[in-house]
Design an enzyme around this catalytic site. Structure first.
Site, PDB file in Angstrom:
ATOM      1  N   ASP A  49       0.974  -1.158  -0.109  1.00 54.16           N
ATOM      2  CA  ASP A  49      -0.085   0.274   0.039  1.00 54.16           C
ATOM      3  C   ASP A  49       0.865   1.178   0.051  1.00 54.16           C
ATOM      4  O   ASP A  49       0.342   2.335  -0.059  1.00 54.16           O
ATOM      5  CB  ASP A  49      -0.812   0.056   1.216  1.00 54.16           C
ATOM      6  CG  ASP A  49      -0.388   0.004   2.481  1.00 54.16           C
ATOM      7  OD1 ASP A  49       0.887  -0.323   2.456  1.00 54.16           O
ATOM      8  OD2 ASP A  49      -1.181   0.383   3.413  1.00 54.16           O
ATOM      9  N   SER A  50       2.360   1.085   0.135  1.00 58.17           N
ATOM     10  CA  SER A  50       3.094   2.234  -0.143  1.00 58.17           C
ATOM     11  C   SER A  50       2.785   2.859  -1.673  1.00 58.17           C
ATOM     12  O   SER A  50       3.107   4.014  -1.963  1.00 58.17           O
ATOM     13  CB  SER A  50       4.477   1.615  -0.408  1.00 58.17           C
ATOM     14  OG  SER A  50       4.820   0.695  -1.319  1.00 58.17           O
ATOM     15  N   ASP A  88      -1.284  -6.175  -0.180  1.00 53.02           N
ATOM     16  CA  ASP A  88      -1.213  -5.683   1.096  1.00 53.02           C
ATOM     17  C   ASP A  88      -3.005  -5.247   1.316  1.00 53.02           C
ATOM     18  O   ASP A  88      -3.650  -4.881   0.354  1.00 53.02           O
ATOM     19  CB  ASP A  88      -0.933  -4.212   1.090  1.00 53.02           C
ATOM     20  CG  ASP A  88       0.255  -4.002   2.154  1.00 53.02           C
ATOM     21  OD1 ASP A  88       0.456  -4.718   3.056  1.00 53.02           O
ATOM     22  OD2 ASP A  88       1.194  -3.102   1.871  1.00 53.02           O
ATOM     23  N   LYS A 118      -1.212  -9.392   3.113  1.00 59.39           N
ATOM     24  CA  LYS A 118      -0.275  -8.736   4.196  1.00 59.39           C
ATOM     25  C   LYS A 118      -1.194  -7.712   5.031  1.00 59.39           C
ATOM     26  O   LYS A 118      -1.903  -7.046   4.533  1.00 59.39           O
ATOM     27  CB  LYS A 118       0.969  -8.073   3.483  1.00 59.39           C
ATOM     28  CG  LYS A 118       1.843  -7.466   4.803  1.00 59.39           C
ATOM     29  CD  LYS A 118       3.258  -6.808   4.233  1.00 59.39           C
ATOM     30  CE  LYS A 118       3.268  -5.682   3.942  1.00 59.39           C
ATOM     31  NZ  LYS A 118       2.774  -4.558   4.748  1.00 59.39           N
ATOM     32  N   GLU A 120      -0.797  -4.908   8.827  1.00 59.93           N
ATOM     33  CA  GLU A 120      -0.128  -4.679   9.801  1.00 59.93           C
ATOM     34  C   GLU A 120      -0.518  -4.703  11.068  1.00 59.93           C
ATOM     35  O   GLU A 120      -1.674  -4.914  11.248  1.00 59.93           O
ATOM     36  CB  GLU A 120       0.176  -3.048   9.671  1.00 59.93           C
ATOM     37  CG  GLU A 120       0.962  -2.807   8.292  1.00 59.93           C
ATOM     38  CD  GLU A 120       1.072  -1.103   8.328  1.00 59.93           C
ATOM     39  OE1 GLU A 120       0.891  -0.537   9.247  1.00 59.93           O
ATOM     40  OE2 GLU A 120       1.372  -0.907   6.885  1.00 59.93           O
ATOM     41  N   GLU A 187       9.729  -3.977  10.414  1.00 55.90           N
ATOM     42  CA  GLU A 187      10.240  -2.912   9.734  1.00 55.90           C
ATOM     43  C   GLU A 187      10.811  -1.783  10.675  1.00 55.90           C
ATOM     44  O   GLU A 187      10.047  -1.483  11.772  1.00 55.90           O
ATOM     45  CB  GLU A 187       8.848  -2.128   8.831  1.00 55.90           C
ATOM     46  CG  GLU A 187       9.379  -0.876   8.449  1.00 55.90           C
ATOM     47  CD  GLU A 187       8.460  -0.154   7.629  1.00 55.90           C
ATOM     48  OE1 GLU A 187       7.532  -0.793   7.001  1.00 55.90           O
ATOM     49  OE2 GLU A 187       8.809   1.043   6.864  1.00 55.90           O
TER      50      GLU A 187
END
Ligand code: KIV
Length: 270
Positions: A49-50, A88, A118, A120, A187
């Site tokens: 999602d960057s 993501d 993925k 978070e 990270e």
């Protein structure tokens, strides 16, 4: 008749089996063209999602939608044949409940054909990860610096400098280890903590700004090739300066158009 040679994709299980072995090579991709270039070299391609910041110029990743992730996930699947593709889940699409997470993850997997998702989060997301994994959705976890928690974490800050923070990351890692996630992205943390987590967890750690001891490494490709130039995190090595090459090409094109050198005789249909 000879059967056509087919390349089988790396699965999330293959990634899990790399614990303590040959380091996992992972990068982000958002388009078919970039996925095609990196596919022979990468074990795992993340549709991160960057893309909200890198491609769309958003200030954070918080504005990214599930529809955006699906469109870019589809493009990366079309461009790749071998790598395990993970997509993501964007902010707000999974945190509310395990049921919400399942609905989003199932849609992403069904519509893109990716190998896993993925998300978070540490201890608070471990029950959701177990819920997904038990229902057939492979999950790559993500702890330490979590860009979707940028406001709660007080900015894009390296984790593990203060004792309380180290304790929280350790607790997150332990909870994720038992959740069924096939691997975990670690990270933005002090090197010793990234190393310690890699030694203590049963699942592979994939580091970004963590430690060379991690079971694999991931970077945002646009950082690595020098295409995203707003800022360069300390943990990035620029292997190319594509931004400068693109700018020089565009400047030369503009000069040629103004001087009527482009199109050249070779470009014309006579
Ligand atoms: O969104 C992303 O690209 C990521 C990587 C930086 C791990 O989460």
């Amino acid at each position: 008749m000879k059967a056509a040679t087919t390349v089988s994709r790396t699965t999330t299980r293959h990634i899990a089996e790399r614990k303590g072995g040959m380091p996992i090579v992972a990068l982000t991709a958002y388009s078919a063209s970039v996925a095609q270039i990196m596919d022979p070299y990468c074990d795992l391609i993340l549709v991160g999602d960057s893309l909200g910041m890198v491609l769309y110029g958003m200030p954070t990743t918080l504005g990214v939608t599930v529809d955006m992730m699906i469109q870019h996930g589809l493009a990366v699947m079309r461009g790749s044949r071998k790598a395990c593709v993970v997509v993501d889940l964007p902010f707000g699409s999974y945190q509310q409940s395990p049921q919400q997470a399942f609905a989003t993850a199932a849609r992403v997997m069904a519509e893109t054909g990716c190998g896993g998702v993925k998300l978070e989060g540490g201890a608070e997301m471990a029950p959701t990860i177990s819920f997904l994994v038990k229902r057939g959705i492979p999950v790559l976890a993500h702890i330490g610096l979590m860009p979707q928690a940028v406001h709660g974490q007080g900015g894009f800050r390296v984790q593990g400098r203060a004792e309380a923070e180290t304790a929280r990351v350790r607790a997150d890692a332990a909870a994720i280890d038992g959740s069924g996630a096939f691997a975990v992205v670690v990270e933005g943390m002090v090197e010793s903590l990234g190393r310690e987590l890699t030694e203590s967890l049963a699942i592979p750690t994939i580091g970004i700004g963590a430690s060379p001891a991690c079971d694999g490494q991931i970077l945002v490709t646009d950082d690595l090739i020098g295409l995203f130039s707003q800022f360069k995190p300390k943990f990035v090595t620029r292997y190319a300066n594509i931004g400068a090459t693109v700018e020089a090409a565009i400047a030369a094109y503009a000069e040629d158009v103004k001087a009527r050198r482009f199109p050249a005789p070779d470009n014309l249909f006579t």
